[in-house]
Write a protein that holds these residues in place. Structure first.
Motif, PDB file in Angstrom:
ATOM      1  N   ALA A   1       8.444   2.839  -0.124  1.00 22.06           N
ATOM      2  CA  ALA A   1       8.433   1.692   0.783  1.00 22.06           C
ATOM      3  C   ALA A   1       7.031   1.397   1.305  1.00 22.06           C
ATOM      4  O   ALA A   1       6.557   0.253   1.262  1.00 22.06           O
ATOM      5  CB  ALA A   1       9.391   1.936   1.946  1.00 22.06           C
ATOM      6  N   ILE A   2       6.351   2.433   1.795  1.00 21.52           N
ATOM      7  CA  ILE A   2       5.010   2.241   2.334  1.00 21.52           C
ATOM      8  C   ILE A   2       4.037   1.859   1.218  1.00 21.52           C
ATOM      9  O   ILE A   2       3.164   1.002   1.404  1.00 21.52           O
ATOM     10  CB  ILE A   2       4.538   3.505   3.065  1.00 21.52           C
ATOM     11  CG1 ILE A   2       5.417   3.751   4.296  1.00 21.52           C
ATOM     12  CG2 ILE A   2       3.070   3.388   3.478  1.00 21.52           C
ATOM     13  CD1 ILE A   2       5.045   4.982   5.078  1.00 21.52           C
ATOM     14  N   ALA A   3       4.185   2.468   0.047  1.00 22.61           N
ATOM     15  CA  ALA A   3       3.306   2.150  -1.076  1.00 22.61           C
ATOM     16  C   ALA A   3       3.451   0.683  -1.476  1.00 22.61           C
ATOM     17  O   ALA A   3       2.451  -0.020  -1.692  1.00 22.61           O
ATOM     18  CB  ALA A   3       3.611   3.053  -2.268  1.00 22.61           C
ATOM     19  N   MET A   4       4.687   0.183  -1.554  1.00 24.48           N
ATOM     20  CA  MET A   4       4.905  -1.218  -1.911  1.00 24.48           C
ATOM     21  C   MET A   4       4.364  -2.157  -0.836  1.00 24.48           C
ATOM     22  O   MET A   4       3.805  -3.211  -1.142  1.00 24.48           O
ATOM     23  CB  MET A   4       6.401  -1.463  -2.136  1.00 24.48           C
ATOM     24  CG  MET A   4       6.959  -0.783  -3.376  1.00 24.48           C
ATOM     25  SD  MET A   4       8.734  -1.080  -3.602  1.00 24.48           S
ATOM     26  CE  MET A   4       8.730  -2.856  -3.838  1.00 24.48           C
ATOM     27  N   ALA A   5       4.509  -1.751   0.432  1.00 22.58           N
ATOM     28  CA  ALA A   5       3.997  -2.587   1.519  1.00 22.58           C
ATOM     29  C   ALA A   5       2.475  -2.693   1.468  1.00 22.58           C
ATOM     30  O   ALA A   5       1.909  -3.782   1.619  1.00 22.58           O
ATOM     31  CB  ALA A   5       4.450  -2.010   2.861  1.00 22.58           C
ATOM     32  N   VAL A   6       1.808  -1.556   1.249  1.00 27.59           N
ATOM     33  CA  VAL A   6       0.344  -1.549   1.191  1.00 27.59           C
ATOM     34  C   VAL A   6      -0.150  -2.380   0.010  1.00 27.59           C
ATOM     35  O   VAL A   6      -1.065  -3.215   0.152  1.00 27.59           O
ATOM     36  CB  VAL A   6      -0.190  -0.109   1.107  1.00 27.59           C
ATOM     37  CG1 VAL A   6      -1.686  -0.110   0.840  1.00 27.59           C
ATOM     38  CG2 VAL A   6       0.121   0.649   2.388  1.00 27.59           C
ATOM     39  N   VAL A   7       0.434  -2.175  -1.145  1.00 28.07           N
ATOM     40  CA  VAL A   7       0.022  -2.926  -2.334  1.00 28.07           C
ATOM     41  C   VAL A   7       0.323  -4.410  -2.157  1.00 28.07           C
ATOM     42  O   VAL A   7      -0.468  -5.279  -2.564  1.00 28.07           O
ATOM     43  CB  VAL A   7       0.723  -2.364  -3.583  1.00 28.07           C
ATOM     44  CG1 VAL A   7       0.440  -3.244  -4.797  1.00 28.07           C
ATOM     45  CG2 VAL A   7       0.257  -0.939  -3.854  1.00 28.07           C
ATOM     46  N   GLY A   8       1.460  -4.736  -1.530  1.00 25.33           N
ATOM     47  CA  GLY A   8       1.796  -6.137  -1.291  1.00 25.33           C
ATOM     48  C   GLY A   8       0.816  -6.830  -0.364  1.00 25.33           C
ATOM     49  O   GLY A   8       0.374  -7.948  -0.631  1.00 25.33           O
ATOM     50  N   VAL A   9       0.463  -6.148   0.740  1.00 24.01           N
ATOM     51  CA  VAL A   9      -0.513  -6.721   1.678  1.00 24.01           C
ATOM     52  C   VAL A   9      -1.862  -6.896   0.998  1.00 24.01           C
ATOM     53  O   VAL A   9      -2.536  -7.925   1.166  1.00 24.01           O
ATOM     54  CB  VAL A   9      -0.644  -5.829   2.929  1.00 24.01           C
ATOM     55  CG1 VAL A   9      -1.811  -6.277   3.792  1.00 24.01           C
ATOM     56  CG2 VAL A   9       0.647  -5.861   3.740  1.00 24.01           C
ATOM     57  N   LEU A  10      -2.264  -5.897   0.209  1.00 24.23           N
ATOM     58  CA  LEU A  10      -3.530  -5.997  -0.515  1.00 24.23           C
ATOM     59  C   LEU A  10      -3.513  -7.147  -1.506  1.00 24.23           C
ATOM     60  O   LEU A  10      -4.488  -7.902  -1.625  1.00 24.23           O
ATOM     61  CB  LEU A  10      -3.804  -4.677  -1.242  1.00 24.23           C
ATOM     62  CG  LEU A  10      -5.107  -4.596  -2.062  1.00 24.23           C
ATOM     63  CD1 LEU A  10      -6.320  -4.797  -1.163  1.00 24.23           C
ATOM     64  CD2 LEU A  10      -5.199  -3.248  -2.785  1.00 24.23           C
ATOM     65  N   GLY A  11      -2.383  -7.318  -2.208  1.00 19.63           N
ATOM     66  CA  GLY A  11      -2.281  -8.414  -3.164  1.00 19.63           C
ATOM     67  C   GLY A  11      -2.338  -9.770  -2.498  1.00 19.63           C
ATOM     68  O   GLY A  11      -3.014 -10.687  -2.979  1.00 19.63           O
ATOM     69  N   VAL A  12      -1.642  -9.918  -1.360  1.00 17.36           N
ATOM     70  CA  VAL A  12      -1.670 -11.185  -0.628  1.00 17.36           C
ATOM     71  C   VAL A  12      -3.083 -11.484  -0.142  1.00 17.36           C
ATOM     72  O   VAL A  12      -3.560 -12.626  -0.214  1.00 17.36           O
ATOM     73  CB  VAL A  12      -0.687 -11.145   0.558  1.00 17.36           C
ATOM     74  CG1 VAL A  12      -0.883 -12.353   1.466  1.00 17.36           C
ATOM     75  CG2 VAL A  12       0.751 -11.103   0.041  1.00 17.36           C
ATOM     76  N   TRP A  13      -3.758 -10.451   0.367  1.00 12.95           N
ATOM     77  CA  TRP A  13      -5.125 -10.655   0.861  1.00 12.95           C
ATOM     78  C   TRP A  13      -6.054 -11.084  -0.270  1.00 12.95           C
ATOM     79  O   TRP A  13      -6.849 -12.013  -0.094  1.00 12.95           O
ATOM     80  CB  TRP A  13      -5.638  -9.371   1.501  1.00 12.95           C
ATOM     81  CG  TRP A  13      -7.022  -9.503   2.055  1.00 12.95           C
ATOM     82  CD1 TRP A  13      -7.401 -10.034   3.251  1.00 12.95           C
ATOM     83  CD2 TRP A  13      -8.238  -9.108   1.410  1.00 12.95           C
ATOM     84  NE1 TRP A  13      -8.753  -9.993   3.408  1.00 12.95           N
ATOM     85  CE2 TRP A  13      -9.299  -9.429   2.295  1.00 12.95           C
ATOM     86  CE3 TRP A  13      -8.534  -8.503   0.187  1.00 12.95           C
ATOM     87  CZ2 TRP A  13     -10.627  -9.175   1.977  1.00 12.95           C
ATOM     88  CZ3 TRP A  13      -9.855  -8.254  -0.129  1.00 12.95           C
ATOM     89  CH2 TRP A  13     -10.887  -8.582   0.757  1.00 12.95           C
ATOM     90  N   LEU A  14      -5.952 -10.431  -1.418  1.00  7.45           N
ATOM     91  CA  LEU A  14      -6.825 -10.771  -2.537  1.00  7.45           C
ATOM     92  C   LEU A  14      -6.560 -12.192  -3.041  1.00  7.45           C
ATOM     93  O   LEU A  14      -7.495 -12.926  -3.373  1.00  7.45           O
ATOM     94  CB  LEU A  14      -6.629  -9.772  -3.680  1.00  7.45           C
ATOM     95  CG  LEU A  14      -7.199  -8.368  -3.466  1.00  7.45           C
ATOM     96  CD1 LEU A  14      -6.805  -7.447  -4.614  1.00  7.45           C
ATOM     97  CD2 LEU A  14      -8.716  -8.418  -3.343  1.00  7.45           C
TER      98      LEU A  14
END
Length: 295
Positions: free
Chosen positions: A12-25
């Motif tokens: 859950a935390i891994a997907m959240a971190v990667v998702g936030v990073l993807g949105v930011w990029l």
């Protein structure tokens, strides 16, 4: 990265971190750059003409750059000056990074790093103004050199590019020191001692052992310093003379003084291409990849 985050924090935390990073990029990096590229290929039109027959892709904005000898000269001058800033910063930072990583005690290293970081708690504009005061014709530096008898008359440091180079080396030194420090610190000290036992001098030891090991750190520091120097606006504007204009000042004038965002976007895209080309050249020169730089 996802696997490492998943193993340490869970899915859950891994997907959240990667998702936030993807949105930011995507939202903060990719889309603005794509919009800038689109602007650069479109003519500057009146609001009523946007979307009409005149609103189509064209190379006119880029032709303007290559037809303007003054702007083209400033473009190449910015390229050369940014390379010079990078080399000067590397020459200053390498001995300091080696001292912190292999010579200084933990207490000395911590103190030096603290002294390096504290000035950067102050805004870049204020730090640059401080250099403006120091390098002024009647500033403290000239007064000190005159009182010591080292010069006969004050030096105009800001009559050319000297003030800009000094200000940029100071402004971006941390971006060179920290990658070098991280790379050199991981070097096994036994290799240095073995080289000295075999009769290698200091220069040969650094050339054959330390520098090859620190190549990823050197490449990272050079890329970051060059990009920051090439894209700097505050330092050239405050420490440069009228004859030492930076390409970013031309871009600023197109956007805000001339109100021609399309022409400014073309100039900005050319600067982006320059930075990407320099990054590729450095990676090829040092024979490192993105994975090596990211370590």
């Amino acid at each position: 990265m996802f696997r490492q985050l998943k193993a340490r924090f869970g899915s859950a935390i891994a997907m959240a971190v990667v998702g936030v990073l993807g949105v930011w990029l995507i939202a903060m990096v990719t889309l603005p750059q794509l919009q800038m590229i689109d602007y650069s290929f479109r003519p500057s039109l009146l609001p009523a003409e946007i979307g009409g027959p005149k609103d189509h892709w064209t190379l006119d904005n880029y032709v303007t750059l290559f037809n303007n000898e003054i702007h083209l000269a400033i473009f190449f001058k910015t390229l050369w000056s940014s390379v010079l800033v990078t080399l000067l910063t590397l020459c200053v930072s390498y001995p300091l990074a080696y001292f912190l990583a292999k010579v200084a005690s933990p207490g000395q290293a911590a103190l030096c790093l603290l002294l390096l970081v504290i000035p950067f708690w102050v805004n870049e504009i204020l730090r640059t103004f401080a250099w403006f005061i120091l390098l002024a014709y009647s500033g403290p530096l000239n007064e000190l050199l005159l009182s010591m008898g080292l010069i006969e008359r004050p030096i105009r440091y800001m009559s050319g590019d000297a003030g800009v180079l000094i200000g940029m080396v100071y402004a971006y030194i941390l971006f060179m020191v920290f990658p070098l420090y991280n790379a050199i610190e991981s070097l096994d000290g036994n290799q240095i001692r073995a080289a000295r036992d075999l009769g290698a001098g200091s220069l040969r030891t650094h050339w054959r052992i330390v520098i090859p090991h620190a190549k990823p750190g050197i490449a990272t520091g050079c890329i970051m310093t060059f990009m920051l120097a090439a894209g700097s606006y505050a330092v050239p504007a405050l420490l440069g003379s009228p004859g030492s204009r930076w390409f970013t000042q031309i871009i600023y004038n197109w956007f805000f003084a001339g109100g021609d965002w399309n022409q400014g976007a073309a100039y900005a895209f050319m600067l982006l291409v320059l930075c990407i080309g320099f990054m590729s050249l450095v990676m090829r020169l040092f024979k490192v990849g993105l994975a090596d730089i990211a370590k």
